[in-house]
Write a protein that holds these residues in place. Sequence first.
Motif, PDB file in Angstrom:
ATOM      1  N   ALA A 149      40.220  48.307  29.083  1.00  0.00           N
ATOM      2  CA  ALA A 149      41.361  47.488  28.664  1.00  0.00           C
ATOM      3  C   ALA A 149      42.311  47.248  29.832  1.00  0.00           C
ATOM      4  N   GLU A 150      42.550  48.269  30.656  1.00  0.00           N
ATOM      5  CA  GLU A 150      43.413  48.106  31.814  1.00  0.00           C
ATOM      6  C   GLU A 150      42.783  47.150  32.820  1.00  0.00           C
ATOM      7  N   LYS A 151      41.474  47.272  33.036  1.00  0.00           N
ATOM      8  CA  LYS A 151      40.789  46.382  33.971  1.00  0.00           C
ATOM      9  C   LYS A 151      40.824  44.934  33.469  1.00  0.00           C
ATOM     10  N   ASP A 152      40.658  44.773  32.158  1.00  0.00           N
ATOM     11  CA  ASP A 152      40.737  43.419  31.582  1.00  0.00           C
ATOM     12  C   ASP A 152      42.145  42.847  31.745  1.00  0.00           C
ATOM     13  N   ARG A 153      43.140  43.700  31.597  1.00  0.00           N
ATOM     14  CA  ARG A 153      44.524  43.245  31.797  1.00  0.00           C
ATOM     15  C   ARG A 153      44.726  42.819  33.251  1.00  0.00           C
ATOM     16  N   GLY A 154      44.079  43.545  34.172  1.00  0.00           N
ATOM     17  CA  GLY A 154      44.148  43.169  35.573  1.00  0.00           C
ATOM     18  C   GLY A 154      43.586  41.772  35.801  1.00  0.00           C
ATOM     19  N   THR A 155      42.481  41.463  35.119  1.00  0.00           N
ATOM     20  CA  THR A 155      41.889  40.128  35.239  1.00  0.00           C
ATOM     21  C   THR A 155      42.853  39.066  34.736  1.00  0.00           C
ATOM     22  N   GLU A 156      43.574  39.369  33.646  1.00  0.00           N
ATOM     23  CA  GLU A 156      44.551  38.416  33.111  1.00  0.00           C
ATOM     24  C   GLU A 156      45.644  38.128  34.138  1.00  0.00           C
ATOM     25  N   TYR A 157      46.100  39.169  34.842  1.00  0.00           N
ATOM     26  CA  TYR A 157      47.144  38.963  35.839  1.00  0.00           C
ATOM     27  C   TYR A 157      46.620  38.201  37.054  1.00  0.00           C
ATOM     28  N   ILE A 158      45.348  38.398  37.404  1.00  0.00           N
ATOM     29  CA  ILE A 158      44.747  37.606  38.470  1.00  0.00           C
ATOM     30  C   ILE A 158      44.732  36.130  38.050  1.00  0.00           C
ATOM     31  N   GLY A 159      44.442  35.874  36.767  1.00  0.00           N
ATOM     32  CA  GLY A 159      44.488  34.512  36.244  1.00  0.00           C
ATOM     33  C   GLY A 159      45.888  33.938  36.310  1.00  0.00           C
ATOM     34  N   LYS A 160      46.892  34.759  36.019  1.00  0.00           N
ATOM     35  CA  LYS A 160      48.274  34.293  36.092  1.00  0.00           C
ATOM     36  C   LYS A 160      48.642  33.958  37.530  1.00  0.00           C
ATOM     37  N   ALA A 161      48.165  34.786  38.475  1.00  0.00           N
ATOM     38  CA  ALA A 161      48.420  34.496  39.891  1.00  0.00           C
ATOM     39  C   ALA A 161      47.818  33.148  40.279  1.00  0.00           C
ATOM     40  N   CYS A 206      42.371  32.533  42.265  1.00  0.00           N
ATOM     41  CA  CYS A 206      41.568  31.562  41.512  1.00  0.00           C
ATOM     42  C   CYS A 206      40.079  31.816  41.740  1.00  0.00           C
ATOM     43  N   PHE A 207      39.717  32.007  43.007  1.00  0.00           N
ATOM     44  CA  PHE A 207      38.315  32.276  43.317  1.00  0.00           C
ATOM     45  C   PHE A 207      37.839  33.565  42.663  1.00  0.00           C
ATOM     46  N   ASN A 208      38.681  34.611  42.723  1.00  0.00           N
ATOM     47  CA  ASN A 208      38.302  35.895  42.122  1.00  0.00           C
ATOM     48  C   ASN A 208      38.172  35.778  40.611  1.00  0.00           C
ATOM     49  N   TYR A 209      39.118  35.090  39.989  1.00  0.00           N
ATOM     50  CA  TYR A 209      39.080  34.954  38.530  1.00  0.00           C
ATOM     51  C   TYR A 209      37.809  34.235  38.098  1.00  0.00           C
ATOM     52  N   GLU A 210      37.475  33.162  38.793  1.00  0.00           N
ATOM     53  CA  GLU A 210      36.273  32.406  38.441  1.00  0.00           C
ATOM     54  C   GLU A 210      35.013  33.225  38.677  1.00  0.00           C
ATOM     55  N   ALA A 211      35.005  34.023  39.759  1.00  0.00           N
ATOM     56  CA  ALA A 211      33.832  34.853  40.049  1.00  0.00           C
ATOM     57  C   ALA A 211      33.650  35.928  38.994  1.00  0.00           C
ATOM     58  N   TRP A 212      34.772  36.493  38.513  1.00  0.00           N
ATOM     59  CA  TRP A 212      34.686  37.589  37.552  1.00  0.00           C
ATOM     60  C   TRP A 212      34.409  37.110  36.129  1.00  0.00           C
ATOM     61  N   THR A 213      34.946  35.953  35.767  1.00  0.00           N
ATOM     62  CA  THR A 213      34.857  35.510  34.371  1.00  0.00           C
ATOM     63  C   THR A 213      33.952  34.301  34.170  1.00  0.00           C
ATOM     64  N   ALA A 260      35.005  31.373  34.393  1.00  0.00           N
ATOM     65  CA  ALA A 260      35.877  30.322  33.849  1.00  0.00           C
ATOM     66  C   ALA A 260      36.829  29.825  34.926  1.00  0.00           C
ATOM     67  N   ARG A 261      37.167  28.554  34.870  1.00  0.00           N
ATOM     68  CA  ARG A 261      38.117  27.967  35.811  1.00  0.00           C
ATOM     69  C   ARG A 261      39.538  27.994  35.219  1.00  0.00           C
ATOM     70  N   ARG A 262      40.518  28.075  36.101  1.00  0.00           N
ATOM     71  CA  ARG A 262      41.911  28.040  35.675  1.00  0.00           C
ATOM     72  C   ARG A 262      42.566  26.790  36.214  1.00  0.00           C
ATOM     73  N   ASN A 263      43.632  26.372  35.566  1.00  0.00           N
ATOM     74  CA  ASN A 263      44.421  25.251  36.095  1.00  0.00           C
ATOM     75  C   ASN A 263      45.190  25.721  37.306  1.00  0.00           C
ATOM     76  N   ARG A 264      45.002  25.041  38.429  1.00  0.00           N
ATOM     77  CA  ARG A 264      45.660  25.451  39.659  1.00  0.00           C
ATOM     78  C   ARG A 264      46.838  24.529  39.951  1.00  0.00           C
ATOM     79  N   ARG A 265      47.859  25.076  40.545  1.00  0.00           N
ATOM     80  CA  ARG A 265      49.005  24.264  40.977  1.00  0.00           C
ATOM     81  C   ARG A 265      48.647  23.553  42.273  1.00  0.00           C
TER      82      ARG A 265
END
Length: 287
Positions: free
Chosen positions: A252-264, A273-280, A282-287
């Motif tokens: 659960a803590e590791k999954d929460r870490g992934t959520e914060y990487i997504g927020k970053a 963004c690259f790490n989040y996509e590699a781990w999940t 899924a793509r995120r909306n980037r600024r």
Amino acid sequence: MIAALSAWAVLSAGLAFGQACPTSANSKSLAISAVNELIEKFPTATSEQRIALTQTARADTIMVWHQHGASGLSDTKGGLNVLARCISNGGCRFEKPSAETVSGIYDFINGKRDTMPAEMQALPPAALAWAQEELGCTGASPPSAVQTVAPSGAPAVRPVPVLVPVDEGGAAELVASQTAVRVLHEGCHYGPAEHQAEGCYMLGSMFEQGIEGYEYDYDSAMYYLERACDLGEKSGCSKFGGNLRDWGKTQAEKDRGTEYIGKACDLGHQSSCFNYEAWTGARRNRR
């Protein structure tokens, strides 16, 4: 002046003999104050003063242990850090613990485990007697129930972390570093809104990297990095999430870490963004 202060420091416990020992209501604040006094007076103190101030910090921390149990030491880790050196050498009337137990104590101080080692859950009566003699007090009340429900309203601000040196060197550096910690803490919580995130991030990064010559403080690092993230600092989100991914004790803590990487990533931190996509995947909306 220094000589007079030295005499006062050495004799103060004897003059106070017979007074009531700290109670559960004030033991934690007294322990924190004792450590702060040790840190502030350390650079100019004589060897006698240093011994007296260190012993007071140890004794007040033992009172926290007595009043709140081993779990209560979580709020006074600066004092526990000072006391740990005494315990590991079999001082303050503790029986010298095993190397494994000593390692467990420091793991607890540094946030690598949630509880004190089993061998250290109960405070030895001899150590309590030593603390009472050192403080010159009697009649310490029995342990009280630990307060577990936070008061209503806004969350309490974390106390300013107290740096505890790993040895007796670097007194001037200690004062400078402690001053920097206090200034950044103030800016993080009470500075201009546009600079709070930056102050929190700088302070979290200091504790994450380790301040040379002082104990590593994982809990403080994570507290300030999370606050920086909550205030919109993308690098704070990245570091906080990465630490949870690397050091989280549960999935659960590791999954929460992934959520914060997504927020970053959402805030524009490209490597996140690259790490989040590699781990999940899924793509995120980037600024």
